[in-house]
Design a protein around this motif. Structure first.
Motif, PDB file in Angstrom:
ATOM      1  N   THR A  66      -5.331  -3.008  -0.121  1.00 43.13           N
ATOM      2  CA  THR A  66      -4.236  -2.253  -0.744  1.00 43.13           C
ATOM      3  C   THR A  66      -4.773  -1.072  -1.546  1.00 43.13           C
ATOM      4  O   THR A  66      -4.589   0.084  -1.156  1.00 43.13           O
ATOM      5  CB  THR A  66      -3.405  -3.169  -1.649  1.00 43.13           C
ATOM      6  N   THR A  85       0.811  -1.231   0.000  1.00 47.05           N
ATOM      7  CA  THR A  85       0.000   0.000   0.000  1.00 47.05           C
ATOM      8  C   THR A  85       0.838   1.272   0.000  1.00 47.05           C
ATOM      9  O   THR A  85       0.543   2.203  -0.768  1.00 47.05           O
ATOM     10  CB  THR A  85      -0.966   0.001   1.195  1.00 47.05           C
ATOM     11  N   SER A 100      -4.112  -1.020   6.254  1.00 45.58           N
ATOM     12  CA  SER A 100      -4.229  -2.131   5.317  1.00 45.58           C
ATOM     13  C   SER A 100      -4.315  -3.468   6.046  1.00 45.58           C
ATOM     14  O   SER A 100      -5.107  -4.341   5.673  1.00 45.58           O
ATOM     15  CB  SER A 100      -3.032  -2.147   4.355  1.00 45.58           C
ATOM     16  N   HIS A 126       1.794  13.060   0.760  1.00 47.99           N
ATOM     17  CA  HIS A 126       2.008  12.098   1.840  1.00 47.99           C
ATOM     18  C   HIS A 126       3.290  12.428   2.599  1.00 47.99           C
ATOM     19  O   HIS A 126       4.162  13.129   2.093  1.00 47.99           O
ATOM     20  CB  HIS A 126       2.096  10.671   1.283  1.00 47.99           C
ATOM     21  N   LEU A 167       1.993   2.221  -3.445  1.00 50.33           N
ATOM     22  CA  LEU A 167       0.957   2.830  -4.284  1.00 50.33           C
ATOM     23  C   LEU A 167       0.786   4.306  -3.950  1.00 50.33           C
ATOM     24  O   LEU A 167       0.649   5.147  -4.852  1.00 50.33           O
ATOM     25  CB  LEU A 167      -0.370   2.087  -4.086  1.00 50.33           C
ATOM     26  N   LEU A 168       0.811   4.632  -2.664  1.00 45.00           N
ATOM     27  CA  LEU A 168       0.681   6.029  -2.257  1.00 45.00           C
ATOM     28  C   LEU A 168       1.858   6.861  -2.744  1.00 45.00           C
ATOM     29  O   LEU A 168       1.693   8.010  -3.165  1.00 45.00           O
ATOM     30  CB  LEU A 168       0.581   6.125  -0.734  1.00 45.00           C
ATOM     31  N   ALA A 196      -5.374   2.689  -0.151  1.00 44.53           N
ATOM     32  CA  ALA A 196      -4.574   3.711  -0.824  1.00 44.53           C
ATOM     33  C   ALA A 196      -5.462   4.833  -1.364  1.00 44.53           C
ATOM     34  O   ALA A 196      -5.121   6.021  -1.244  1.00 44.53           O
ATOM     35  CB  ALA A 196      -3.761   3.086  -1.948  1.00 44.53           C
ATOM     36  N   GLY A 216      -5.347   7.992   0.775  1.00 42.89           N
ATOM     37  CA  GLY A 216      -4.647   8.931  -0.097  1.00 42.89           C
ATOM     38  C   GLY A 216      -5.490  10.154  -0.416  1.00 42.89           C
ATOM     39  O   GLY A 216      -4.975  11.280  -0.454  1.00 42.89           O
ATOM     40  N   CYS A 219      -0.712   3.890   6.760  1.00 41.32           N
ATOM     41  CA  CYS A 219      -1.466   3.127   5.762  1.00 41.32           C
ATOM     42  C   CYS A 219      -1.157   1.638   5.843  1.00 41.32           C
ATOM     43  O   CYS A 219      -1.995   0.802   5.487  1.00 41.32           O
ATOM     44  CB  CYS A 219      -1.207   3.671   4.354  1.00 41.32           C
TER      45      CYS A 219
END
Length: 255
Positions: free
Chosen positions: A216, A156, A246, A234, A159-160, A220, A224, A242
């Motif tokens: 995830t 996760t 998650s 972030h 991805l952020l 995110a 996010g 996160c």
């Protein structure tokens, strides 16, 4: 040294750098540290999570023979906090302190960097740990949850990092090299590795794939979007938070 061997040696160092960043496990090799190597180490976060998961699942399998499920789960959680130095939990507490107590962007970032924990952080940390323990005890596949949750949840933050810009209230940050310049081309291997873990875990739990997607991509997107509104990007603390979110979403789905 030939180019392939040089690249392999660099990747080996990058992997161990990820271990040293996320855990307190001893590093068994010498690492030629550089900001680029530190940034690339994010690729191995899910793999480090799987290694931690193997330790947790093995420990639980032994502890449940001697103790009740609740005691066994709590002891594994203590092991987790010790092995990781409560790294992600610290990020959760700092994030909720800043987002809950700050009225401006500058205030939120300043509070996040404060080493003292506030009311919002304490409440978030206590509730997260209690909820995690309860979900693990209620799970019908506790060993599997302990095995795969650390791996899946550590995808996760990657991805952020690709979606939101990195911001910080200071010129230097211990997570800056990781969070600020994670290369896009290194996201795919991390995703593919996590998908492989999910596919293998699906042999025991068929519903794992949609649960992992919610834990995830879902976290995110929701976390996010909130960070984008509140911070414009972030921070290292929010990435740690996160991971905790998650894990909790995945564990709730498993229950």
């Amino acid at each position: 040294m030939s180019l392939p061997r040089l690249r392999l040696s660099e990747e080996w160092q990058t992997f161990w750098l990820a271990i040293s960043f996320l855990t307190r496990l001893p590093v068994l090799i010498n690492i030629d540290y550089s900001p680029r190597l530190m940034s690339n180490s994010s690729t191995y976060f899910p793999l480090v999570g799987l290694l931690l998961g193997i330790i947790y699942a093995a420990a639980y399998s032994v502890l449940e023979i001697m103790f009740s499920p609740l005691v066994a789960v709590l002891l594994v959680m203590v092991l987790h906090l010790w092995l990781t130095g409560a790294f992600h939990e610290d990020g959760l507490a700092d994030s909720l302190d800043g987002l809950g107590g700050g009225y401006t962007l500058e205030d939120r970032l300043r509070i996040m960097k404060d080493s003292q924990i506030g009311t919002y952080g304490v409440i978030a940390l206590v509730m997260a740990l209690l909820l995690k323990a309860a979900l693990l005890v209620e799970s019908q596949v506790t060993w599997l949850a302990l095995l795969i949750a650390p791996c899946i949840s550590r995808l996760t933050p990657l991805l952020l990092m690709r979606w939101l810009p990195y911001i910080t209230g200071k010129k230097t940050s211990k997570t800056g090299s990781v969070a600020n310049a994670f290369p896009t081309e290194r996201l795919l291997p991390a995703v593919l590795f996590t998908v492989l873990v999910i596919a293998l875990g699906s042999f025991w739990l068929q519903a794992l794939a949609p649960l992992a997607l919610a834990a995830t991509l879902g976290v995110a997107l929701i976390w996010g979007s909130y960070l984008k509104r509140q911070l414009g990007g972030h921070t290292g603390d929010s990435l740690g938070a996160c991971v905790v979110f998650s894990e909790l979403v995945l564990l709730a789905g498993l229950v």
